[in-house]
Design a protein around this motif. Structure first.
Motif, short mmCIF file in Angstrom:
data_model
loop_
_atom_site.label_atom_id
_atom_site.label_comp_id
_atom_site.label_asym_id
_atom_site.label_seq_id
_atom_site.Cartn_x
_atom_site.Cartn_y
_atom_site.Cartn_z
N SER A 36 0.80 -1.25 0.05
CA SER A 36 0.12 0.04 -0.02
C SER A 36 0.83 1.27 -0.14
O SER A 36 0.49 2.31 0.24
CB SER A 36 -0.97 0.06 1.35
OG SER A 36 -0.31 -0.11 2.37
N GLN A 37 2.20 1.05 -0.37
CA GLN A 37 3.13 2.27 -0.27
C GLN A 37 3.71 2.56 -1.75
O GLN A 37 5.02 2.72 -1.38
CB GLN A 37 4.01 2.25 0.94
CG GLN A 37 3.55 1.86 2.28
CD GLN A 37 4.45 1.73 3.34
OE1 GLN A 37 5.67 1.61 3.15
NE2 GLN A 37 4.03 1.53 4.57
N GLY A 38 3.20 2.54 -2.62
CA GLY A 38 3.65 2.91 -3.88
C GLY A 38 3.91 1.93 -4.94
O GLY A 38 3.98 0.81 -4.53
N GLN A 90 6.72 -0.69 -3.84
CA GLN A 90 6.57 -1.70 -3.15
C GLN A 90 5.41 -2.81 -3.71
O GLN A 90 5.70 -3.98 -3.53
CB GLN A 90 5.65 -1.33 -1.71
CG GLN A 90 5.62 -2.23 -0.88
CD GLN A 90 5.00 -1.58 0.37
OE1 GLN A 90 3.59 -1.17 0.31
NE2 GLN A 90 5.76 -1.52 1.67
N LYS A 120 -7.75 1.60 -5.39
CA LYS A 120 -7.54 2.03 -4.23
C LYS A 120 -9.11 2.47 -3.67
O LYS A 120 -9.33 2.48 -2.38
CB LYS A 120 -6.60 2.93 -3.22
CG LYS A 120 -5.24 2.13 -3.70
CD LYS A 120 -4.19 3.05 -3.24
CE LYS A 120 -2.53 2.62 -3.36
NZ LYS A 120 -2.69 1.08 -2.97
#
Length: 392
Positions: free
Chosen positions: A243-245, A248, A298
């Motif tokens: 969930s961090q780009g 990732q 998302k």
């Protein structure tokens, strides 16, 4: 006050299975399932489970609605005792309930037994590597709560193809395949994934879903729902882990593919027991999981979720307020608009617990239940007693 009747039981069965069918049809579309599937899954599992436990009607709130005559005749046919068994008359409904109950008990005890078999299996072949430096470091980075750390044991097994999490009582076991070589970052991805299942109580929800599907084992939609729900859990956890780009996500996808390749090539010669396969991930869904990660979607449409949830909740509430019941009275014998009352109708109880219904002294029906007739009608133990009292 709660009342139990065949009609309230039938309403609970119909409502629960209607929800299961609707949820399964929604989950057929993978995009729709991911969009708001988890919210619906949790809500519907809760509603269905409560409806299973409370197949009742409210005495002062419920409105009974008669089924159409054709449907009533079907219900009456199913409930009328007509099959002699060991001196008793049984109905088709009796046989269905017996088969249903036996099927549920057998499947439930098999499921519970399989959990114990799996526990014995992983301890027989598993090696405790909880204190191994690599695994210990990854676990500490993933779980900051010391109490939760104490509830987790890491076992390395040569007999599984992919990481999984398993619970026995209140203890959790993270199962790692022997021979799967992961770097520090990949180990952290795996542990975050498995711990996320624990933190979000996925294992508990899977258990309730399993019980529901075992209870309605005769509904084929239950088997589809279990499979689709298993994929839904993985998609939700994947989204929370990566969930961090984009970088990732790329690294996490690489980890998933690496684990999947290990699963395809790995073979130990000893098969994993069938126990609790519902709770362990299958690698056949890896492609779907990678595709959803690449979409990197998302946003959640909360308005659409509520629009779908609202009618389901209304139907659920109405299932307690409005109860559909069969109208069993044979209208061929009711002339000139006359109704069944205590003045013109009485019953004679038979030895097999059925009742002969007499309307103006003429036998019109044999009923297995008197719940749809007036409560103040007289009940006699023999026809001789009935005629004697009615003449007086």
């Amino acid at each position: 006050m709660l009342n139990f009747s065949f009609a309230s039981l039938l309403m609970a069965i119909v409502t629960s299975n209607l929800f299961i069918i609707v949820l399964t049809l929604i989950f057929i579309n993978q995009s729709v399932m991911r969009e708001f599937g988890f919210s619906l899954l949790g809500m519907i599992c809760t509603l269905v489970f409560i409806r299973m436990l409370f197949p009742f009607e409210f005495a002062h709130m419920t409105k009974n609605i008669n089924l159409p005559w054709a449907a009533s005749k079907i219900v009456s046919f199913m409930r009328c005792p007509r099959i002699p068994v060991l001196g008793y008359s049984c109905s088709f409904w009796d046989f269905f309930v017996i088969i249903w109950g036996i099927g549920f008990l057998v499947l439930f005890f098999q499921y519970v037994s399989s959990i114990k078999d799996t526990y014995n299996f992983i301890y027989k072949y598993g090696v405790d590597v909880t204190d191994s430096p690599g695994y210990k470091s990854a676990l500490c980075k993933t779980v900051s709560d010391k109490k939760l750390q104490d509830k987790i044991t890491i076992l390395q097994l040569p007999l599984i193809q992919s990481p999984a999490v398993f619970r026995y009582y209140r203890h959790y076991y993270i199962l790692m395949p022997d021979g799967l070589v992961l770097d520090e970052e990949e180990q952290e991805f795996i542990f975050r994934h498995e711990v996320s299942h624990i933190m979000h109580h996925d294992i508990t929800l899977k258990f309730f879903l399993q019980v529901i599907c075992l209870f309605y084992w005769w509904n084929p939609f239950c088997y589809i729902l279990k499979k689709r729900s298993s994929l839904l859990f993985e998609l939700r956890v994947d989204s929370s882990v990566a969930s961090q780009g984009d970088e990732q996500i790329r690294q996490y996808i690489s980890c998933l593919i690496k684990v999947s390749k290990h699963g395809i090539s790995g073979s130990s010669g000893i098969s994993m027991p069938s126990a609790v396969k519902f709770s362990l991930k299958m690698e056949s869904d890896t492609f779907i999981r990678v595709c959803f990660l690449l979409e990197n979607k998302k946003t959640k449409n909360k308005i659409l979720t509520r629009l779908i949830s609202l009618p389901l909740c209304i139907i659920y509430i109405f299932s307690f307020i409005f109860i559909f019941e069969g109208y069993y009275i044979n209208t061929d014998y009711i002339k000139d608009g006359q109704e069944i009352t205590s003045e013109n109708t009485y019953f004679v109880k038979n030895k097999d617990n059925t009742y002969d219904v007499y309307f103006y002294g003429e036998h019109i029906d044999t009923a297995s239940s008197l719940e749809y007739y007036p409560d103040d009608c007289k009940i006699y133990l023999s026809l001789k007693e009935a005629k004697k009292n009615e003449e007086n």
